[in-house]
Design an enzyme around this catalytic site. Structure first.
Site, mmCIF file in Angstrom:
data_model
loop_
_atom_site.group_PDB
_atom_site.id
_atom_site.type_symbol
_atom_site.label_atom_id
_atom_site.label_comp_id
_atom_site.label_asym_id
_atom_site.label_seq_id
_atom_site.Cartn_x
_atom_site.Cartn_y
_atom_site.Cartn_z
ATOM 1 N N HIS A 56 31.536 28.018 23.367
ATOM 2 C CA HIS A 56 32.686 27.294 23.779
ATOM 3 C C HIS A 56 34.062 27.856 23.349
ATOM 4 O O HIS A 56 35.174 27.795 23.779
ATOM 5 C CB HIS A 56 33.005 25.765 23.415
ATOM 6 C CG HIS A 56 33.639 25.000 24.156
ATOM 7 N ND1 HIS A 56 34.245 25.304 25.357
ATOM 8 C CD2 HIS A 56 33.630 23.593 24.247
ATOM 9 C CE1 HIS A 56 35.110 24.152 25.777
ATOM 10 N NE2 HIS A 56 34.651 23.127 25.335
ATOM 11 N N ASP A 84 34.859 27.916 28.904
ATOM 12 C CA ASP A 84 35.124 26.512 29.115
ATOM 13 C C ASP A 84 34.084 25.911 30.031
ATOM 14 O O ASP A 84 33.492 26.414 30.787
ATOM 15 C CB ASP A 84 36.451 26.770 29.876
ATOM 16 C CG ASP A 84 37.469 27.253 29.277
ATOM 17 O OD1 ASP A 84 37.612 27.301 28.092
ATOM 18 O OD2 ASP A 84 38.491 27.867 30.045
ATOM 19 N N CYS A 137 21.441 40.276 27.254
ATOM 20 C CA CYS A 137 22.744 39.554 27.725
ATOM 21 C C CYS A 137 22.720 38.178 27.837
ATOM 22 O O CYS A 137 23.817 37.741 27.679
ATOM 23 C CB CYS A 137 23.098 40.334 29.048
ATOM 24 S SG CYS A 137 23.110 42.262 29.051
#
Ligand code: CAO
Length: 529
Positions: free
Chosen positions: A501, A505, A445
């Protein structure tokens, strides 16, 4: 009259819900123009027309259901379809001459280029007056503050006027060019028929009639235009353009060879898979530069890449090319953590398990991704969905003789720091002895890459796709830190967080990193929580 039916939508999709009908009777319809917005189990799609002309009847309504193959609308054809082969006989051409030449002049304006971008420098004009252009054909190369862009046309026809010049500025919304549509072109061709060209003249006409991406062929005395443009919706063309693929190379699986989104993706995947072959293609559609003959400069030796190296090269090229990376740097004061680490490592009941910075990071990161679920996610760009994982598997980059391997510690959030360290060491050992199983490498993950045992200050790790973030750890060292009016020596650990991105953010990234730093700086508080 021509009918337009709902085309194939994909495997096992037989019908769809109509969200919006985008056209009405009386409208002039062009090929590629979106006529319906529909929703299937898998996606929301705009259906582009394959016919053109004046719409006589629309047989569907907003909110209704529609089946594949069902008639959507009927058009009265009034002009040649750009994707169809138009053959004008001499009689037809003469007939057209007796009519008033009904040509339509359409303007193409510089489209929106992005937020706060009002103008751009015109670097290059890609078309000239007299060219026949098609929709999606690049007409201008412009430069904004942010990028150099090829602007695709939204109109088709013969360019009759150009309003911009190379080296000047163009404003968003300014008219770039005017085109005259196909009846005018047909009239031009008819004139050429009447002059009964010689073989040489025919050749010249071929070049003169249509330039740009279309080609013209002359069959006996009947000229015809064959527009060799790959049939695909604008959204499909846009995707191909964005990932650097030539749409004309993509085999279409739709009706009449129409290229679908899935075809572009499959083609991109194929290119990617064959990236290590000698085809000259690498990553997703990027051409490699051919290598110089190094032996001209000195002795060289060539060795085959190991399987791990070649897989790593493919995987990292893919991640680098598809993920917009940002790397955030910061430092953690681990002076206190170092004391805790040494103290805990000497506990006799822990069976000689030596804790390292990586042990603490494994523990802390497993909690951090639960506090910040967007760091335990993947982006499904095809479906425009974010996949949030309810499990916490943490990958740890291991340096082996055979290359970089990333084993995964499963359910790390449910294990204590000693269990995590033991498991990580066992996995690292297996990786180094080439005993690691596929299962140990899957399902990660989030990744930790600690190079600090070797050295370095900062680095920019590449996100281990399809994960969305990775933390890079460099060497901790003593630095003077200003505190209470004095400089005092503190052990500072440099951290580099790279993230995707598209999903994360900058503000979230620094909050996440500061959370990890706070835990590293207060190890007692964190461990007893
Ligand atoms: N700063 C200072 N010291 C560090 C440190 C850091 N960031 N990281 C580790 N150390 C220290 C350890 O505390 C240990 O010190 P002691 O011997 O005094 O206890 C020593 O360096 C050796 O640690 P280690 O590297 O054996 O153990 P680890 O748990 O920190 O790391 C592993 C395990 C598997 C991550 C590591 O062995 C490894 O392979 N690192 C390379 C990872 C890599 O290649 N990343 C690149 C990926 S991108 O190309």
């Amino acid at each position: 009259m021509k009918e337009f039916i709902l085309p194939e939508l994909g495997e096992n999709i037989e019908s769809a819900s109509i969200l919006k009908v985008l056209v009405a009777p009386g409208d002039m319809l062009e090929v590629e123009q979106a006529v319906l917005e529909i929703e299937t189990d898998k996606a929301t799609i705009e259906v582009p027309s394959t016919v053109s002309g004046k719409i006589k009847d629309v047989f569907v309504k907003d909110g209704g259901k529609i089946k594949v193959g069902q008639v959507i609308l009927r058009v009265e054809e009034i002009e040649a379809q750009p994707e169809a082969k138009t053959i004008l006989t001499k009689t037809e051409a003469t007939k057209m001459d007796n009519q008033t030449p009904s040509s339509t002049v359409t303007e193409f304006k510089l489209p929106e280029l992005g937020e706060n971008i009002e103008s751009a420098n015109v670097l290059k004009l890609l078309v000239s007056v007299g060219d026949v252009i098609q929709k999606e054909q690049g007409v201008l190369e412009i430069e904004t503050d942010k990028a150099t862009i090829e602007v695709p046309s939204t109109v088709q026809g013969k360019v009759v006027e150009l309003f911009v010049k190379e080296g000047t500025k163009a404003k968003v919304g300014q008219v770039v060019l005017r085109v005259e549509t196909s009846i005018q072109q047909a009239t031009e061709m008819k004139t050429k028929v009447e002059t009964a060209p010689t073989a040489q003249e025919k050749k010249e006409e071929t070049i003169e009639i249509v330039r740009g991406s279309a080609t013209a062929v002359i069959i006996d005395n009947q000229p015809s235009i064959t527009l060799h443009s790959a049939p695909a919706a604008p959204s499909v063309r846009r995707l191909a353009r964005e990932i650097g693929i030539d749409i004309n190379q993509v085999p279409g699986s739709g009706p009449d060879g129409r290229i679908r989104m899935t075809d572009v993706k499959a083609y991109s995947k194929k290119l990617n898979e064959s990236s290590s072959s000698v085809s000259g293609q690498v990553g997703i559609g990027f051409k490699t530069e051919s290598l110089p003959d190094f032996s001209k400069f000195g002795e060289v030796e060539r060795k085959a890449m190991s399987n791990i190296r070649s897989k790593t090269a493919d995987h990292l090229s893919y991640a680098w090319a598809t993920i917009p990376h940002v790397t955030q740097f910061d430092k953690a004061d681990i002076t206190d953590l170092e004391k805790v680490r040494k103290g805990l490592s000497s506990l006799p009941e822990q069976d000689g398990i030596k804790l390292t910075v990586t042990s603490f990071l494994l523990k802390i990161v497993s909690s951090a991704v639960k506090e910040f679920p967007q760091f335990n996610a993947s982006v499904d760009i095809e479906k425009k969905e974010i996949v949030y994982k309810k499990y916490t598997n943490i990958g740890v980059a291991v340096d082996t003789e055979n290359g970089l391997i990333v084993p995964v510690v499963k359910n790390a959030d449910q294990k204590n720091i000693f269990q995590l360290t033991k498991e990580m060491n066992e996995l690292a050992e297996k990786a180094r002895k080439r005993k690691i199983g596929l299962d140990d490498l899957q399902g990660g993950c989030f990744t930790i890459s600690n190079l600090g045992g070797i050295g370095g200050t900062y680095f920019t790790p590449i996100v281990n796709s399809p994960e969305v973030a990775i933390i890079g750890v460099s060497r901790g060292s003593f630095e003077p830190v200003y505190k209470d009016g004095h400089f005092i020596p503190r052990l500072m650990l440099p951290l580099s967080l790279s993230y995707d991105h598209r999903l994360i953010d900058g503000a979230d990234a620094i909050r996440f990193l500061r959370w990890i730093i706070a835990a590293l700086e207060n190890p007692y508080k964190f461990l007893v929580q």
